[in-house]
Write an enzyme that holds these catalytic residues in place. Structure first.
Site, PDB file in Angstrom:
ATOM      1  NE  ARG A  66      -2.289   0.677   3.581  1.00 32.76           N
ATOM      2  CZ  ARG A  66      -1.619   1.177   4.692  1.00 32.76           C
ATOM      3  NH1 ARG A  66      -1.156   2.574   4.418  1.00 32.76           N
ATOM      4  NH2 ARG A  66      -1.366   0.532   5.908  1.00 32.76           N
ATOM      5  CE1 TYR A  81     -16.859  11.136 -16.020  1.00 32.58           C
ATOM      6  CE2 TYR A  81     -15.349  11.206 -13.908  1.00 32.58           C
ATOM      7  CZ  TYR A  81     -16.262  10.692 -14.749  1.00 32.58           C
ATOM      8  OH  TYR A  81     -16.487   9.217 -14.386  1.00 32.58           O
ATOM      9  CG  ASP A 104      -8.917  15.324 -16.173  1.00 33.58           C
ATOM     10  OD1 ASP A 104      -8.234  15.014 -16.912  1.00 33.58           O
ATOM     11  OD2 ASP A 104      -9.744  14.939 -15.514  1.00 33.58           O
ATOM     12  CE  LYS A 120     -11.972   7.363 -19.136  1.00 33.04           C
ATOM     13  NZ  LYS A 120     -11.691   7.527 -17.493  1.00 33.04           N
TER      14      LYS A 120
END
Length: 378
Positions: A46, A98, A170, A195
């Protein structure tokens, strides 16, 4: 190293123990420590993992920045940036964003005491007017989702600096191949690695990039404390996808421009959104700050929702699906999919009509894609 070479080699040296050209996936949760307080740089996956670290260093390098942090999704990466804020802080966000980011701001952070103002991305001055004494962050997308508006990053960076705020961009739609916002004054970059960076529609992931050591420390602390980290296999898949990013982005753009030239004069299309077209109001800004125009196109059909349904039902290669940026071509209906978090009134005010369709143009043969659209629009 130039972009294409970095994408294949940076932070991806052959495995030292075996000489394997492709580095192994470190599929482990924990690491043997040499003694109490002494390890080989890793304690628990982690907190850190060799495969994840390689990806983080690679993406940061491609964005011409120093620091990168990988997350389990683009929304998790966005959340990491928003967690730099504290109750009473103010955010100025572009009004074309978005739906998932809008949902976070409205449903999660506003109830926690974060104030949000939405600025008109077509009016740079509206960002300056929206600044308050407690403004700590300006958030923009460019190109925007879903209307492909292009915002002058340098102008917004000057406004942010003047107001003592951070600027987060972004950069998912452009990818670092076509745009590197830190070079234009941004403080933070966010990606949905799902993406274009991954490019194969087979993982979910995100990343935050910065050149600022203090910001990086805060993001890293949040990454470890909150734990929304990607697994090593997902990191390896993104890294593999990045190796062909330059090739793919060039083909995405070539195909998109080819289709945009056809669609712009089609009698059944009311309006087209693509910054690569000369008649686009964003063409000059895009040419100034980008190295290409990307693979996303949005169109408004004449005839409203019935035309949209007919188009979607007749497409054979373009698949109706969420997401974007994969090798395959996708069609999306923002009103009911990516931007369903907005009310119908909010969508109308933002220019997201019920006849708007978003195309993620893949890397198939462009003539086949053209025939698919011709058939669907026929």
């Amino acid at each position: 190293m130039r972009f294409e070479t970095k994408a294949i080699h940076f932070a991806q040296e052959p495995d030292e123990s075996t000489g394997a050209v492709i580095r192994p996936v470190y599929q482990t949760s924990t690491y043997r420590q040499e003694s109490i307080g002494k390890n080989k740089g890793f304690e628990y996956s982690r907190t850190g993992n060799p495969t994840r670290r390689s990806l983080e260093e690679l993406i940061a390098s491609l964005e011409e920045a120093k620091y990168g942090s990988a997350f389990s999704s683009g929304v998790a990466a966005t959340t990491a940036v928003l967690n730099l804020l504290r109750p009473g802080d103010h955010v100025v966000a572009g009004d074309d964003i978005y739906g998932g980011t809008f949902r976070l701001l409205e449903k999660i952070y506003k109830p926690w005491g974060i104030d949000v103002t939405y600025a008109d991305v077509d009016d740079t001055g509206s960002f300056e007017k929206a600044l308050m004494k407690n403004t700590r962050l300006i958030w923009i997308e460019t190109p925007t989702n879903p209307l492909l508006k292009v915002i002058d990053i340098s102008d917004i960076a000057r406004i942010a600096k003047k107001g003592g705020a951070l600027l987060a961009v972004d950069n998912t739609f452009a990818s670092p191949y076509f745009q590197r916002p830190i070079a234009h004054g941004a403080d933070l970059i966010v990606h949905s690695t799902t993406k274009y960076l991954s490019g194969h529609s087979d993982i979910i992931g995100g990343a935050v990039i910065t050149d600022d050591e203090k910001i990086n420390s805060s993001i890293r602390f949040y990454q470890n404390a909150a734990g929304a980290v990607p697994g090593p296999w997902d990191c390896w898949l993104v890294e593999r996808g990045i190796k062909t990013l330059a090739l793919r982005m060039r083909q995405h753009e070539e195909n998109a421009l080819f289709l945009a030239q056809y669609l712009k004069d089609h009698p059944k299309i009311y309006k087209i959104y693509y910054p690569g077209l000369m008649q686009s109001k964003y063409h000059d800004i895009a040419r100034k700050q980008m190295d290409g125009f990307g693979g996303m196109i949005s169109i408004e059909l004449k005839g409203g929702l019935s035309s949209v349904k007919r188009l979607v039902s007749r497409l054979k290669i373009f698949m109706l699906a969420e997401s974007l940026g994969g090798i395959e071509s996708l069609v999306c209906y923002p009103s009911k999919m990516t931007h369903a978090a907005f009310s119908s009134k909010q969508r109308r005010l933002k220019g997201i009509s019920d006849s708007l369709v978003r195309l993620s143009v893949g890397i198939e043969d462009k003539e086949d894609l053209l025939k698919d659209l011709e058939h669907a629009l026929g």
